[in-house]
Design an enzyme around this catalytic site. Structure first.
Site, PDB file in Angstrom:
ATOM      1  N   CYS A 148      10.019 -11.013   2.165  1.00  0.00           N
ATOM      2  CA  CYS A 148       9.834  -9.623   2.585  1.00  0.00           C
ATOM      3  C   CYS A 148       9.132  -9.570   3.943  1.00  0.00           C
ATOM      4  O   CYS A 148       8.147 -10.280   4.175  1.00  0.00           O
ATOM      5  CB  CYS A 148       8.999  -8.880   1.546  1.00  0.00           C
ATOM      6  SG  CYS A 148       8.681  -7.181   2.031  1.00  0.00           S
ATOM      7  N   HIS A 176      -0.189 -16.940  -7.739  1.00  0.00           N
ATOM      8  CA  HIS A 176       0.982 -16.097  -7.452  1.00  0.00           C
ATOM      9  C   HIS A 176       1.766 -16.712  -6.287  1.00  0.00           C
ATOM     10  O   HIS A 176       1.174 -17.192  -5.313  1.00  0.00           O
ATOM     11  CB  HIS A 176       0.498 -14.691  -7.095  1.00  0.00           C
ATOM     12  CG  HIS A 176       1.595 -13.675  -7.020  1.00  0.00           C
ATOM     13  ND1 HIS A 176       2.442 -13.578  -5.935  1.00  0.00           N
ATOM     14  CD2 HIS A 176       2.000 -12.723  -7.889  1.00  0.00           C
ATOM     15  CE1 HIS A 176       3.305 -12.592  -6.141  1.00  0.00           C
ATOM     16  NE2 HIS A 176       3.060 -12.057  -7.322  1.00  0.00           N
ATOM     17  N   GLU A 178       3.362 -15.462  -3.831  1.00  0.00           N
ATOM     18  CA  GLU A 178       3.088 -14.916  -2.495  1.00  0.00           C
ATOM     19  C   GLU A 178       1.764 -15.446  -1.955  1.00  0.00           C
ATOM     20  O   GLU A 178       1.668 -15.810  -0.768  1.00  0.00           O
ATOM     21  CB  GLU A 178       3.048 -13.386  -2.542  1.00  0.00           C
ATOM     22  CG  GLU A 178       2.830 -12.785  -1.164  1.00  0.00           C
ATOM     23  CD  GLU A 178       2.521 -11.304  -1.207  1.00  0.00           C
ATOM     24  OE1 GLU A 178       3.182 -10.570  -1.967  1.00  0.00           O
ATOM     25  OE2 GLU A 178       1.609 -10.885  -0.468  1.00  0.00           O
ATOM     26  N   THR A 244       0.058  -8.669  -0.790  1.00  0.00           N
ATOM     27  CA  THR A 244       0.503  -7.296  -0.499  1.00  0.00           C
ATOM     28  C   THR A 244       0.429  -6.346  -1.679  1.00  0.00           C
ATOM     29  O   THR A 244       0.560  -5.137  -1.505  1.00  0.00           O
ATOM     30  CB  THR A 244       1.961  -7.317  -0.022  1.00  0.00           C
ATOM     31  OG1 THR A 244       2.738  -8.000  -1.014  1.00  0.00           O
ATOM     32  CG2 THR A 244       2.117  -7.990   1.315  1.00  0.00           C
ATOM     33  N   CYS A 285       1.185  -3.641   1.281  1.00  0.00           N
ATOM     34  CA  CYS A 285       2.419  -3.102   1.857  1.00  0.00           C
ATOM     35  C   CYS A 285       2.529  -1.611   1.538  1.00  0.00           C
ATOM     36  O   CYS A 285       1.806  -1.082   0.701  1.00  0.00           O
ATOM     37  CB  CYS A 285       3.627  -3.862   1.319  1.00  0.00           C
ATOM     38  SG  CYS A 285       4.010  -3.432  -0.368  1.00  0.00           S
ATOM     39  N   SER A 377       9.597  -3.889  -8.549  1.00  0.00           N
ATOM     40  CA  SER A 377      10.764  -4.726  -8.846  1.00  0.00           C
ATOM     41  C   SER A 377      11.536  -4.210 -10.057  1.00  0.00           C
ATOM     42  O   SER A 377      12.349  -4.934 -10.631  1.00  0.00           O
ATOM     43  CB  SER A 377      10.318  -6.175  -9.068  1.00  0.00           C
ATOM     44  OG  SER A 377       9.226  -6.219  -9.956  1.00  0.00           O
TER      45      SER A 377
HETATM   46  S1  SF4 Z   1       6.035  -4.987  -2.999  1.00  0.00           S
HETATM   47 FE1  SF4 Z   1       5.756  -4.791  -0.760  1.00  0.00          FE
HETATM   48  S2  SF4 Z   1       5.539  -6.888   0.000  1.00  0.00           S
HETATM   49 FE2  SF4 Z   1       6.393  -7.025  -2.091  1.00  0.00          FE
HETATM   50  S3  SF4 Z   1       8.606  -7.083  -1.775  1.00  0.00           S
HETATM   51 FE3  SF4 Z   1       8.048  -4.916  -2.021  1.00  0.00          FE
HETATM   52  S4  SF4 Z   1       7.727  -4.115   0.067  1.00  0.00           S
HETATM   53 FE4  SF4 Z   1       7.694  -6.366   0.157  1.00  0.00          FE
END
Ligand code: SF4
Length: 408
Positions: A148, A176, A178, A244, A285, A377
């Protein structure tokens, strides 16, 4: 914002219509009040923002394209592409295999991969070490990279601050994907340490002030600091970035607290604070901010319970659950099958990390008011199915259809 080519079965006509109308009426995204669907004796209170974010739609588009463009090749995902079991299962059903689980444990051997294989990098990004492993095998990780851009933005921020001589403190969950990726990218430029929460931050501060002996640091923060980290020297200049999807209030609290610790310890003049603490804003984010603000807006409304939908290992979803739990009974479910009956719900307990069943979750109230939100998600189609299941269980299916008409 860019629109993506996402499989239609993830979409919901009703949720899309609601989001479109709300967006048209609030272009500047200042209104965080929820949308209420009065379906007979069931009132569904939908958060203003929820569901697929930019990064997730981007990742889904690239992953399905990778499969479509390579019918004669083996396609692998480095690990779960996003934290949604349904989306990951759809990719597996198309023949995609996972190389690692979400904690980084290998599900197959590296020697099984060949230069002819396709490997998709998940939305969380990956570590420089794993990128090198793939390149050494002749596989170009950037070919189908779904990292991302908002995650890359954090890496860029860490790099900039790191090159100015600050040690990076990453507020994130150490295991995690990320945070592991951000840690890897950050430590390529500067000393880096991960703190998972305020409790660990309070502990870390005792090494800044010298309250705890430096020798103890390495055991207390095992696996969370970069090679060669010297806690007696490398905490003189610090900058905070974050995963994020953390809780906005906690990240702010951590950054503010560490800044105050540095001020109290080094006693800089007002002009010199920047010598010790990099001026960073949180690196959450937009989707995390919007979804958490929308939950706060939703919680201003009275309701009997909240249902939060998402993958149980989804960081951003778990924080929405935490916010709801502060105010009312909250059930974290992965899909509509968790609504077993009007009496029993199967849900994930964030505190015990187990799935459990609870009875009498729907109070006998008229109207029954249920808040609903979902993680970044979670497909909107799943949210609609949960709404339909609740209507079915409370005898309000025709009433929900009527309420939906207003938005279509
Ligand atoms: S939650 Fe934020 S950082 Fe994670 S994929 Fe979605 S937009 Fe990107």
């Amino acid at each position: 914002m860019k629109s993506f080519d996402v499989p239609v079965h993830y979409r919901s006509t009703l949720v899309t219509a609601i989001k479109s109308k709300r967006k048209a009426a609030d272009k500047m995204k200042k209104d965080f009040s929820p949308t209420v669907l009065e379906a007979g004796s069931l009132h569904l209170i939908l958060a203003r923002h929820f569901g697929f974010c930019y990064g997730v739609e981007n990742a889904i588009e690239i992953a399905f394209r990778a499969v479509a463009e390579n019918p004669d090749k083996r396609v692998f995902l480095l690990s779960e592409m996003i934290h949604n079991p349904g989306v990951n299962a759809d990719l597996q059903n198309l023949g995609v295999r996972f190389i690692m689980d979400t904690k980084g444990n290998m599900l197959m051997g590296w020697d099984e991969l060949t230069a002819d294989d396709i490997v998709i990098i998940p939305a969380f990004g990956t570590t420089l070490e794993l990128e090198k492993t793939l390149r050494d095998k002749g596989i170009e990780p950037s070919r189908y990279e779904t990292t991302c851009p908002f995650v890359e933005k954090v890496w860029n921020r860490a790099e900039k601050i790191g090159k100015e001589g600050y040690t990076i403190i990453v507020h994130g969950k150490p295991n995690h994907e990320e945070t592991r990726a951000t840690f890897s990218h950050s430590k390529a430029n500067t000393h880096t340490i991960v703190v998972k929460d305020m409790e660990q931050t309070l502990h870390l501060a005792k090494y800044i002030t010298g309250e705890l002996p430096a020798t103890q640091f390495y055991a207390d923060f095992k696996g969370q600091y970069s090679d060669g980290f010297d806690v007696t020297k490398d905490m003189q200049r610090i900058g905070v970035v974050n995963q994020t999807t953390m809780l906005a209030s906690e990240t702010q609290g951590i950054a503010d607290y560490l800044k105050q610790v540095m001020i109290n310890h080094h006693k800089p003049s007002a002009d010199n604070i920047g010598d010790y603490v990099a001026d960073t804003r949180d690196t959450l984010c937009y989707a995390t901010n919007d979804n958490q603000s929308a939950v706060q807006g939703m919680l201003d409304t009275d309701a009997d319970l909240a249902i939060v939908i998402g993958g149980y290992n989804s960081s951003n979803t778990s924080h929405l659950v935490e916010l709801c739990e502060l105010k009312l009974p909250t059930y974290f479910i992965k899909d509509e099958t968790c609504l077993i009956s009007a009496d029993t719900i199967r849900h994930f307990n964030l505190h015990t990390h187990t799935e459990q069943e609870t009875s009498n979750y729907l109070p006998a109230k008229q109207p029954l008011r249920i808040m609903i939100t979902s993680g970044a998600s979670c497909p909107d189609a799943l949210v609609e199915r949960v709404m339909e299941r609740l209507a079915e269980l409370t005898g309000n299916t025709p009433a929900l259809a009527s309420a939906a008409q207003y938005w279509m």
